[in-house]
Design a protein around this motif. Sequence first.
Motif, PDB file in Angstrom:
ATOM      1  N   ASP A 151       0.647  -1.045   0.107  1.00  0.00           N
ATOM      2  CA  ASP A 151      -0.009  -0.157   0.235  1.00  0.00           C
ATOM      3  C   ASP A 151       0.848   1.131  -0.063  1.00  0.00           C
ATOM      4  O   ASP A 151       0.102   2.475  -0.011  1.00  0.00           O
ATOM      5  CB  ASP A 151      -0.839   0.015   0.896  1.00  0.00           C
ATOM      6  N   GLY A 152       2.397   0.929   0.150  1.00  0.00           N
ATOM      7  CA  GLY A 152       3.051   2.157  -0.028  1.00  0.00           C
ATOM      8  C   GLY A 152       3.286   2.944   1.375  1.00  0.00           C
ATOM      9  O   GLY A 152       3.824   4.167   1.242  1.00  0.00           O
ATOM     10  N   LEU A 153       2.832   2.762   2.417  1.00  0.00           N
ATOM     11  CA  LEU A 153       2.910   3.636   3.654  1.00  0.00           C
ATOM     12  C   LEU A 153       4.099   3.957   4.041  1.00  0.00           C
ATOM     13  O   LEU A 153       4.283   4.813   4.536  1.00  0.00           O
ATOM     14  CB  LEU A 153       1.923   3.071   4.664  1.00  0.00           C
ATOM     15  N   GLU A 154       4.918   2.812   3.828  1.00  0.00           N
ATOM     16  CA  GLU A 154       6.302   2.910   4.546  1.00  0.00           C
ATOM     17  C   GLU A 154       6.946   3.985   3.670  1.00  0.00           C
ATOM     18  O   GLU A 154       8.441   4.357   4.257  1.00  0.00           O
ATOM     19  CB  GLU A 154       7.188   1.677   4.420  1.00  0.00           C
ATOM     20  N   ARG A 155       6.584   4.374   2.563  1.00  0.00           N
ATOM     21  CA  ARG A 155       7.205   5.444   1.853  1.00  0.00           C
ATOM     22  C   ARG A 155       7.096   6.963   2.665  1.00  0.00           C
ATOM     23  O   ARG A 155       7.976   7.745   2.573  1.00  0.00           O
ATOM     24  CB  ARG A 155       6.473   5.835   0.522  1.00  0.00           C
ATOM     25  N   ALA A 204       5.989   2.941  12.829  1.00  0.00           N
ATOM     26  CA  ALA A 204       4.579   3.665  12.631  1.00  0.00           C
ATOM     27  C   ALA A 204       3.669   3.036  11.939  1.00  0.00           C
ATOM     28  O   ALA A 204       2.483   2.861  12.464  1.00  0.00           O
ATOM     29  CB  ALA A 204       4.869   5.104  12.396  1.00  0.00           C
ATOM     30  N   VAL A 205       4.016   2.166  10.975  1.00  0.00           N
ATOM     31  CA  VAL A 205       3.171   1.509   9.956  1.00  0.00           C
ATOM     32  C   VAL A 205       2.794   0.101  10.981  1.00  0.00           C
ATOM     33  O   VAL A 205       1.795  -0.191  10.961  1.00  0.00           O
ATOM     34  CB  VAL A 205       3.849   1.011   8.764  1.00  0.00           C
ATOM     35  N   ALA A 206       4.007  -0.423  11.903  1.00  0.00           N
ATOM     36  CA  ALA A 206       3.596  -1.661  12.327  1.00  0.00           C
ATOM     37  C   ALA A 206       2.590  -1.511  13.568  1.00  0.00           C
ATOM     38  O   ALA A 206       1.759  -2.096  13.882  1.00  0.00           O
ATOM     39  CB  ALA A 206       4.795  -2.141  12.998  1.00  0.00           C
ATOM     40  N   ASP A 207       2.315  -0.137  13.992  1.00  0.00           N
ATOM     41  CA  ASP A 207       1.558   0.203  15.083  1.00  0.00           C
ATOM     42  C   ASP A 207       0.063   0.481  14.586  1.00  0.00           C
ATOM     43  O   ASP A 207      -0.892   0.608  15.415  1.00  0.00           O
ATOM     44  CB  ASP A 207       2.002   1.490  15.833  1.00  0.00           C
ATOM     45  N   LEU A 208      -0.127   0.646  13.094  1.00  0.00           N
ATOM     46  CA  LEU A 208      -1.422   0.902  12.897  1.00  0.00           C
ATOM     47  C   LEU A 208      -2.156  -0.371  12.825  1.00  0.00           C
ATOM     48  O   LEU A 208      -2.109  -1.513  12.574  1.00  0.00           O
ATOM     49  CB  LEU A 208      -1.507   1.255  11.436  1.00  0.00           C
ATOM     50  N   ASP A 209      -3.720   0.036  13.221  1.00  0.00           N
ATOM     51  CA  ASP A 209      -4.779  -1.003  13.104  1.00  0.00           C
ATOM     52  C   ASP A 209      -4.878  -1.295  11.623  1.00  0.00           C
ATOM     53  O   ASP A 209      -4.955  -0.251  10.950  1.00  0.00           O
ATOM     54  CB  ASP A 209      -5.989  -0.662  13.683  1.00  0.00           C
ATOM     55  N   PRO A 210      -5.368  -2.440  11.233  1.00  0.00           N
ATOM     56  CA  PRO A 210      -5.752  -2.779   9.809  1.00  0.00           C
ATOM     57  C   PRO A 210      -6.713  -1.670   9.089  1.00  0.00           C
ATOM     58  O   PRO A 210      -6.779  -1.334   8.137  1.00  0.00           O
ATOM     59  CB  PRO A 210      -6.375  -4.186   9.914  1.00  0.00           C
ATOM     60  N   PHE A 211      -8.007  -1.304  10.043  1.00  0.00           N
ATOM     61  CA  PHE A 211      -8.791  -0.400   9.586  1.00  0.00           C
ATOM     62  C   PHE A 211      -8.194   1.020   9.053  1.00  0.00           C
ATOM     63  O   PHE A 211      -8.550   1.376   8.210  1.00  0.00           O
ATOM     64  CB  PHE A 211      -9.970  -0.282  10.560  1.00  0.00           C
ATOM     65  N   ASP A 212      -7.208   1.581  10.018  1.00  0.00           N
ATOM     66  CA  ASP A 212      -6.796   2.754   9.942  1.00  0.00           C
ATOM     67  C   ASP A 212      -5.516   2.778   8.762  1.00  0.00           C
ATOM     68  O   ASP A 212      -5.580   3.665   7.935  1.00  0.00           O
ATOM     69  CB  ASP A 212      -5.882   3.091  10.999  1.00  0.00           C
ATOM     70  N   ARG A 213      -5.162   1.425   8.537  1.00  0.00           N
ATOM     71  CA  ARG A 213      -4.006   1.351   7.593  1.00  0.00           C
ATOM     72  C   ARG A 213      -4.688   1.557   6.278  1.00  0.00           C
ATOM     73  O   ARG A 213      -4.011   1.931   5.419  1.00  0.00           O
ATOM     74  CB  ARG A 213      -3.192  -0.020   7.699  1.00  0.00           C
ATOM     75  N   VAL A 214      -5.839   0.633   6.107  1.00  0.00           N
ATOM     76  CA  VAL A 214      -6.557   0.709   4.498  1.00  0.00           C
ATOM     77  C   VAL A 214      -6.974   2.286   4.210  1.00  0.00           C
ATOM     78  O   VAL A 214      -6.683   2.741   3.199  1.00  0.00           O
ATOM     79  CB  VAL A 214      -7.556  -0.207   4.600  1.00  0.00           C
ATOM     80  N   GLN A 215      -7.525   2.949   5.344  1.00  0.00           N
ATOM     81  CA  GLN A 215      -8.014   4.380   5.279  1.00  0.00           C
ATOM     82  C   GLN A 215      -6.994   5.361   4.898  1.00  0.00           C
ATOM     83  O   GLN A 215      -7.096   5.927   4.021  1.00  0.00           O
ATOM     84  CB  GLN A 215      -8.822   4.590   6.373  1.00  0.00           C
ATOM     85  N   ALA A 253      -2.370  15.052  10.538  1.00  0.00           N
ATOM     86  CA  ALA A 253      -1.703  14.988  11.636  1.00  0.00           C
ATOM     87  C   ALA A 253      -1.710  14.103  12.775  1.00  0.00           C
ATOM     88  O   ALA A 253      -0.683  13.946  13.467  1.00  0.00           O
ATOM     89  CB  ALA A 253      -2.058  16.463  12.323  1.00  0.00           C
ATOM     90  N   ARG A 254      -2.900  13.208  12.696  1.00  0.00           N
ATOM     91  CA  ARG A 254      -2.923  12.171  13.662  1.00  0.00           C
ATOM     92  C   ARG A 254      -1.921  11.101  13.580  1.00  0.00           C
ATOM     93  O   ARG A 254      -1.519  10.412  14.280  1.00  0.00           O
ATOM     94  CB  ARG A 254      -4.506  11.548  13.483  1.00  0.00           C
ATOM     95  N   PHE A 255      -1.358  11.080  12.233  1.00  0.00           N
ATOM     96  CA  PHE A 255      -0.342   9.976  11.980  1.00  0.00           C
ATOM     97  C   PHE A 255       1.111  10.719  11.753  1.00  0.00           C
ATOM     98  O   PHE A 255       1.968  10.121  11.135  1.00  0.00           O
ATOM     99  CB  PHE A 255      -0.785   9.283  10.623  1.00  0.00           C
ATOM    100  N   GLY A 256       1.305  12.149  12.218  1.00  0.00           N
ATOM    101  CA  GLY A 256       2.585  12.731  12.135  1.00  0.00           C
ATOM    102  C   GLY A 256       2.848  13.114  10.519  1.00  0.00           C
ATOM    103  O   GLY A 256       3.965  13.491  10.443  1.00  0.00           O
ATOM    104  N   LEU A 257       1.709  13.391   9.925  1.00  0.00           N
ATOM    105  CA  LEU A 257       2.146  13.527   8.632  1.00  0.00           C
ATOM    106  C   LEU A 257       1.591  15.184   8.373  1.00  0.00           C
ATOM    107  O   LEU A 257       0.685  15.474   8.801  1.00  0.00           O
ATOM    108  CB  LEU A 257       1.297  12.922   7.433  1.00  0.00           C
ATOM    109  N   GLY A 258       2.193  15.768   7.184  1.00  0.00           N
ATOM    110  CA  GLY A 258       1.988  17.387   6.869  1.00  0.00           C
ATOM    111  C   GLY A 258       1.843  17.249   5.463  1.00  0.00           C
ATOM    112  O   GLY A 258       2.363  16.309   4.551  1.00  0.00           O
TER     113      GLY A 258
END
Length: 531
Positions: A454-458, A464-475, A518-523
Motif C-alpha cells: 500500500d506504499g505507507l512505508e514511503r 509507525a506502520v506496524a502500530d497501525l490497526d488494519p482499519f486505519d491502515r487501509v483508510q 496530523a494524527r499520523f504525524g504527516l503534513g
Amino acid sequence: MKPTTVISFLGSTLDAAKFGPSRWMKWRPSVGLCMHEDLRVDRFVMIHGNLHSRLADYVTQDIAAVSPETRVERHVLDFADAWDFEEVYGRLLDFARGLPLDPDAEDVLVHITTGTHVAQICLFLLTEAHYLPGRLLQTQPRRGAPDAAGTWSVIDLDLSRYDSIATRFANESAERSSFLKSGIETRNPAFNTMIDEIEQVASRTRAPILLMGPTGAGKSQLARRIFELKKLKRQMGGSFVEVNCATLRGDSAMSALFGHRKGAFTGAAADRAGLLRSADGGMLFLDEIGELGLDEQAMILRAIEDKHFLPVGADKEAQSEFQLIAGTNRDLAACVAAGTFREDLYARLNLWTFTLPGLAERREDIAPNLDYELDRHAEREGERVTFNKEARADYLAFALSPAARWSGNFRDLAASVTRMATFSPKGRIDVAAVTKEIARLKSLWTDGAETDDDGLERWLSAEAVADLDPFDRVQLAYVVETCATARSLSEAGRTLFAASREKRASTNDADRLRKYLARFGLGWDDFRGRQ
C-alpha cells in the motif's frame, strides 16, 4: 605558599581549662591547632556566643602566646536553640555569605571538631555546597602521653582524590549501569554510553525522563529498571505504575489517569483514585505518551509542575508526588509541529531525552541478549535450554546478517528464543531447530513486507506502520495516495470528502484533511517533491 584561614567554633567544653600552668598539659582544639610546626594558621575565624566571651578571651590570649603570627577574628553568633537544625543552618548560611573569603588567595580550612553536633553537620553541609570554599579540618588528642597540640588531618570533599574511594565509586557506578542493562554485557559503545548517562540522571534527579525509540526497543523494561535502581538506593518509596496511553480513549482516559468521583458520569458507581494517585511517592511510566489527547496532556503538564490535578467530577484538587518517565515511538517534535502534541509539555519532557536504538542497530548485542533470553526462559519454565555449538553459530550468523530485519526488535528475539526452546524438549537446541526458526523468521518478515504494497512505508517509519490497526491502515493508504497525486491540499480534501461536503452548510475540506494527516504525524509538505 598561600596564607591559611581556619573557620572554627569555640569549644565550650573542649577548649575550657583552668587558667593556670596546668592548662598547657591539656589538649584544647582551638589552641592546639596553632601549635603545629607543619600547619601555619594565619587567620583564625572563631565563632562563639556571648555566653562564652570570657572563654574566648582566654583562648585568644593563648593562641597569641603560641602563635604570634595568627590573627584571631572573633564572630559572635547567638542561637535561640543551638540544637535547632533549621535555625543553626540558616544563621550559618548568612554568616558564610557575609564572610570575606578568597579561595584563590588563601587556603580555607573548616574545623568540624568543636561546636554542637548540629553545628558540625551544618559546617559540613555548607562546605560541601561550596558556601564555605574550603576543605574540612579534623583534630584529635594524641594517644599516649599528654600533648597539648594533638593531631590534625584534612578531608578533601573531592573524593576522586582518594584512590580507594574513587575505585569503589567507579565499581558501584559500573554495577548500577549493569543493573539498568539487566546484567547483560552489551557491546554497543553508543548504547553503553547512553546507559551510563541514564544512570547518572536517574541517581541525581527526579525530573521527567523521555525515552524514545521504536516499538520493542526496551523502553518499558528500562523504565522499570530505573525505578528498581532508585528503590535500591532508597531514593523512592512508592510504586511503579505503567500505562500504555494508546489504550486510553475518550472520557475513560481522564478517569483512568486522574480518577473520578462517584456519579461523575454514567457508570461511575464509586470513587476511583486514578493512576496518578497510585503513583504517589513512586514512578509513573506513560508509554506511548504521544497518543494522549491534548486535554490530558495539559493536565499531565500541571501534575508534573504543580503536583496537583482535578479528578473528573471533583470540586477539590488531588495531589500526587511522582517521577514521570514517558515513552514514545513517535517524533514528538514533528507532533508539536502538526498540532497533536503540546509544545509546553514537550519542552518539559525534553530536559532528559534518550533514544533507544533498535536491535538491528545493535547487532553486536544480539549474542549477549540471546543468552539473557535463555536465562529468562529458564526462570519462567524452570528448565534450562541451551544451544549446541553448531546451532548457536548458525543462528548468530543469520541474526547478524542483513537478512535479519528484526522489525519487532527485542520482542522478535524473545519470541524466537521461546519458540526454539519449546521445540527442543530435550533441553538442547540443535541445527534442525535453528534452521526451522530461521525459515519462520524470514517468512514472518516477508509477510510483513508484502503488506507494505500500500506504499505507507514511503511516508511513515516501519515502526509507525506496524502500530497501525488494519482499519486505519487501509483508510490511510487511500488518503496518502490521493494526497500524493493532488495538486493542492484543497484539491485532495475535495476529492476525499466529495460526498459528505454536500451535506454540510460550511466546508473546510483542507483543514479537515490537515487534521486527519496530523494524527499520523504527516503534513501536506511531506507529499511535495516526493512524487
